[in-house]
Design a protein around this motif. Structure first.
Motif, PDB file in Angstrom:
ATOM      1  N   VAL A 124       0.952  -1.154  -0.005  1.00 47.37           N
ATOM      2  CA  VAL A 124      -0.111   0.113  -0.023  1.00 47.37           C
ATOM      3  C   VAL A 124       0.873   1.129  -0.012  1.00 47.37           C
ATOM      4  O   VAL A 124       1.729   1.320   0.674  1.00 47.37           O
ATOM      5  N   THR A 125       0.478   2.407  -0.774  1.00 46.08           N
ATOM      6  CA  THR A 125       1.137   3.484  -0.722  1.00 46.08           C
ATOM      7  C   THR A 125       0.460   4.473   0.101  1.00 46.08           C
ATOM      8  O   THR A 125      -0.641   4.899  -0.241  1.00 46.08           O
ATOM      9  N   VAL A 126       1.186   5.082   1.110  1.00 45.43           N
ATOM     10  CA  VAL A 126       0.359   6.122   1.757  1.00 45.43           C
ATOM     11  C   VAL A 126       0.750   7.561   1.072  1.00 45.43           C
ATOM     12  O   VAL A 126       1.993   7.989   0.858  1.00 45.43           O
ATOM     13  N   THR A 127      -0.236   8.154   0.830  1.00 48.53           N
ATOM     14  CA  THR A 127      -0.288   9.224   0.063  1.00 48.53           C
ATOM     15  C   THR A 127       0.271  10.641   0.815  1.00 48.53           C
ATOM     16  O   THR A 127       0.683  11.721   0.107  1.00 48.53           O
ATOM     17  N   ILE A 128      -0.056  10.761   1.874  1.00 47.95           N
ATOM     18  CA  ILE A 128       0.383  12.021   2.645  1.00 47.95           C
ATOM     19  C   ILE A 128       1.069  11.669   3.960  1.00 47.95           C
ATOM     20  O   ILE A 128       1.255  10.435   4.372  1.00 47.95           O
ATOM     21  N   ALA A 129       1.508  12.575   4.707  1.00 49.00           N
ATOM     22  CA  ALA A 129       2.492  12.425   5.831  1.00 49.00           C
ATOM     23  C   ALA A 129       1.370  12.208   6.898  1.00 49.00           C
ATOM     24  O   ALA A 129       0.355  12.848   7.021  1.00 49.00           O
ATOM     25  N   VAL A 130       1.659  11.254   7.841  1.00 53.81           N
ATOM     26  CA  VAL A 130       0.546  10.846   8.949  1.00 53.81           C
ATOM     27  C   VAL A 130       1.651  10.882  10.200  1.00 53.81           C
ATOM     28  O   VAL A 130       2.444  10.232  10.391  1.00 53.81           O
ATOM     29  N   ALA A 131       1.230  11.427  11.330  1.00 55.69           N
ATOM     30  CA  ALA A 131       1.807  11.719  12.335  1.00 55.69           C
ATOM     31  C   ALA A 131       1.892  10.206  13.251  1.00 55.69           C
ATOM     32  O   ALA A 131       0.594   9.590  13.122  1.00 55.69           O
ATOM     33  N   ALA A 132       2.595   9.883  13.931  1.00 52.20           N
ATOM     34  CA  ALA A 132       2.702   8.782  14.792  1.00 52.20           C
ATOM     35  C   ALA A 132       1.280   8.851  15.899  1.00 52.20           C
ATOM     36  O   ALA A 132       1.347  10.040  16.458  1.00 52.20           O
ATOM     37  N   GLY A 133       0.629   7.774  15.915  1.00 49.47           N
ATOM     38  CA  GLY A 133      -0.483   7.808  16.992  1.00 49.47           C
ATOM     39  C   GLY A 133      -1.659   8.043  16.397  1.00 49.47           C
ATOM     40  O   GLY A 133      -2.816   8.196  17.180  1.00 49.47           O
ATOM     41  N   SER A 134      -1.789   8.686  15.134  1.00 45.90           N
ATOM     42  CA  SER A 134      -2.920   9.005  14.390  1.00 45.90           C
ATOM     43  C   SER A 134      -4.062   7.944  14.363  1.00 45.90           C
ATOM     44  O   SER A 134      -3.937   6.888  14.317  1.00 45.90           O
ATOM     45  N   ASN A 135      -5.368   8.411  14.558  1.00 45.46           N
ATOM     46  CA  ASN A 135      -6.573   7.307  14.180  1.00 45.46           C
ATOM     47  C   ASN A 135      -6.616   6.204  15.140  1.00 45.46           C
ATOM     48  O   ASN A 135      -7.209   5.139  14.689  1.00 45.46           O
ATOM     49  N   ILE A 136      -6.040   6.467  16.254  1.00 44.24           N
ATOM     50  CA  ILE A 136      -6.176   5.305  17.303  1.00 44.24           C
ATOM     51  C   ILE A 136      -6.922   5.804  18.665  1.00 44.24           C
ATOM     52  O   ILE A 136      -6.551   6.623  19.100  1.00 44.24           O
ATOM     53  N   ARG A 137      -7.854   4.764  18.959  1.00 47.49           N
ATOM     54  CA  ARG A 137      -8.557   5.191  20.376  1.00 47.49           C
ATOM     55  C   ARG A 137      -7.702   4.095  21.290  1.00 47.49           C
ATOM     56  O   ARG A 137      -7.991   3.063  21.388  1.00 47.49           O
ATOM     57  N   ALA A 138      -7.047   4.912  22.060  1.00 48.91           N
ATOM     58  CA  ALA A 138      -6.172   4.186  22.895  1.00 48.91           C
ATOM     59  C   ALA A 138      -6.973   3.292  24.122  1.00 48.91           C
ATOM     60  O   ALA A 138      -7.966   3.813  24.642  1.00 48.91           O
TER      61      ALA A 138
END
Length: 227
Positions: A124-138
């Motif tokens: 899979v190619t990720v097209t944008i920069a994504v910060a660590a921890g994004s989109n996770i409900r801890a």
């Protein structure tokens, strides 16, 4: 003839003699709507119980570095709702993941599928920069263990029923409903299933009052008619 009293005096007499019930009873969850819970309902553990994905997309093991735009990631499996990925990810690996899916060990970031080349293929190619921890409900980010979900004395409605169900409470301790006797009076009053004579009326008030008692959470007992 008995002496009449005002409404205020009648209410005062009731308040002088009334007390708040401390009696409790067990009620099945399907019969608990409208009742008042007898004790605080507390979470028996954190919620969510594991790290969960907040998006459909890919869970990636970035090693805490986040994801650079246009980076390519090998896809080694899937973590679906109800079907977790049963291995740990190594840094640089990704798995497909659905909303609510358990984030695998080693993964620290979830990328939305809209920000990738899509679900097809082994990479899979990720097209944008994504910060660590994004989109996770801890784990525990919504509710900590021991948190009061429903306070003592609260009326049980649909939301409280949902909380009881989440905790596996098929029965709940509730405050015993106040019992209210309703007595109709008058020589002219007859039961509602009787045809009244011209000088008589059917006993409508007792039925109406009993319904009002039930509406506000009491248990009405109709005591009949006193001449």
């Amino acid at each position: 003839m008995s002496q009449l009293i005002t409404m205020e005096e009648a209410l005062g007499r009731i308040r002088e003699r009334a007390s708040v019930s401390t009696d409790t009873q067990s009620a099945p969850i399907e019969c608990a709507v409208g009742r008042r819970i007898a004790d605080d309902l507390r979470a028996d553990g954190p919620w969510p119980v594991t790290d969960r994905s907040a998006m459909d997309g890919f869970a990636c093991a970035t090693g805490g570095a986040g994801i650079a735009p246009n980076s390519v990631w090998p896809v080694v499996g899937a973590a679906l709702a109800g079907h977790p990925f049963d291995a740990a990810l190594e840094t640089g690996q990704a798995v497909r993941i659905m909303t609510g899916g358990v984030v695998p060990e080693g993964a620290d970031t979830v990328v939305k599928v809209e920000d990738t080349s899509g679900f097809e293929g082994e990479k899979v190619t990720v097209t944008i920069a994504v910060a660590a921890g994004s989109n996770i409900r801890a784990r525990g980010s919504e509710i900590e263990a021991g948190t009061v979900l429903v306070p003592r004395g609260a009326r049980i409605r649909w939301a409280e029923i949902g909380a009881l169900a989440v905790l596996g409470r098929s029965n709940v301790q509730v405050v015993r409903r106040p019992c209210v006797g309703v007595l109709a009076t008058g020589d002219e009053v007859v039961p509602i299933d009787r045809e009244p004579l011209p000088h008589q009326v059917r006993d409508s008030n007792a039925w109406s009052l009993a319904a009002q008692v039930e509406e506000v959470g009491g248990e009405a007992v109709r005591l009949g008619i006193a001449g």
